[in-house]
Enzyme design. Structure first.
Site, PDB file in Angstrom:
ATOM      1  CB  SER A  91      -0.952  -0.047   1.197  1.00  0.00           C
ATOM      2  OG  SER A  91      -1.918   0.976   1.116  1.00  0.00           O
ATOM      3  CG  HIS A 200      -5.709   0.315  -1.529  1.00  0.00           C
ATOM      4  ND1 HIS A 200      -4.850   0.705  -2.536  1.00  0.00           N
ATOM      5  CD2 HIS A 200      -4.981   0.308  -0.381  1.00  0.00           C
ATOM      6  CE1 HIS A 200      -3.649   0.903  -2.011  1.00  0.00           C
ATOM      7  NE2 HIS A 200      -3.703   0.677  -0.718  1.00  0.00           N
TER       8      HIS A 200
END
Length: 312
Positions: A91, A200
């Protein structure tokens, strides 16, 4: 050993992080001082004093974890770690990997991450979005469950972290309904995460569009080694492809299981070093492939162990 270095993302922060490492290696203090000067506030003091709730605010978490990852990378370099065969970041950690791989200067990366955090925090009204984790369910089952819940309110499977470990993201009420349904289906563990934004998920598309414009204003170069990206679990061969994935990063899934498998299978990696606070990625690697050693580096003791293993 054929080494890959990976960088953790949000969720690995803690009050007092890297304190022991900073006492013995001046690269930590120097990196945090450089970051603090550019941000306009004392990032190291925040990391050491907290409170934990403030460190969990994405506007603090992102520059904090980014700076911490770069600091540990600089310590590893100073201690003689040879250039790794490949890199990746989970991430937010993908942005850290961009800097560590030589693709972007530290201060530009910090400005980008700070802007990313601000845009993501503003994309959804405070208190409406978040993330949760489902443990003990098949990936496809989680995807199907989220699809059955999502309507006007969003619940999406976004982080495929390890076999049987998936993070979901979206509106808090939709996530709570997903957790309840997962428990009914026999999910071993279903819990909300200490994350203040729906990372996300499709709710982050406005932030992604704005961030793409920021990325276009910066000067990137091709990384010095393959950088396996979250969205595809592949290391792109050209800069345009890499930046294309980076521009949509905030609303694309993280395929971490496949990323680790790619490091092993496509790049011949036999040792992974996790550079940054905590041991989250080390734990995930054990679930993905117990035979693939993964060593964290966030203290003098773990640094020594990783350097010794890498020298074999």
């Amino acid at each position: 050993m054929t080494v890959a270095v990976v960088f953790p993302g949000q969720g690995s922060q803690s009050v007092g992080m890297l304190a022991e490492l900073a006492n013995e290696h001046n690269q930590v203090a120097a990196t945090f001082a450089e970051a603090s000067e550019h941000l306009g506030f004392d990032l190291w003091a925040l990391s050491q004093g907290g409170p934990a709730e403030k460190l969990a605010d994405t506007r603090i978490t992102q520059p904090l974890m980014f700076t911490a990852g770069v600091a540990v990378w600089r310590v590893l370099q100073a201690q003689g770690l040879l250039m790794p065969t490949a890199m990746a970041g989970h991430s937010l950690g993908e942005f850290t990997a961009m800097v560590a791989s030589g693709s972007l200067p530290f201060t530009d990366g910090l400005a980008l991450v700070h802007q990313r955090a601000t845009l993501m925090a503003a994309a959804v009204p405070e208190g409406e979005g978040g993330m949760a984790a489902l443990l003990g369910m098949d990936d496809d089952a989680v995807v199907e469950l989220c699809a059955s819940v999502t309507g006007e309110r969003v619940s999406e499977a976004v982080n495929f972290n390890a076999p049987g470990q998936v993070a979901i993201s979206g509106h808090l009420d939709a996530l709570e309904r997903t957790l309840a349904a997962a428990k009914e289906q026999g999910c071993r563990k279903a819990l909300m995460l200490a994350v203040s934004v729906p990372n996300h998920s499709s709710l982050m598309k406005p932030a992604g569009l704005a961030l793409a414009k920021v990325i276009d204003e910066l000067e990137f170069t091709l990384p010095q080694m393959p950088l396996v990206q979250n969205a595809t679990a592949v290391a792109p061969s050209d800069l345009d492809t890499l930046l294309g994935h980076l521009k949509t990063h905030v609303h694309n899934p993280v395929y971490w299981t496949r990323t680790v498998q790619t490091l092993r299978d496509d790049h011949g990696v036999t040792l992974i070093i996790e550079a940054g606070p905590g041991k989250v990625l080390t734990g995930l690697s054990k679930r993905i492939d117990r035979a693939l050693p993964t060593l964290p580096v966030d203290s003098p003791a773990t640094l020594a162990a990783a350097l010794e293993a890498a020298a074999v």
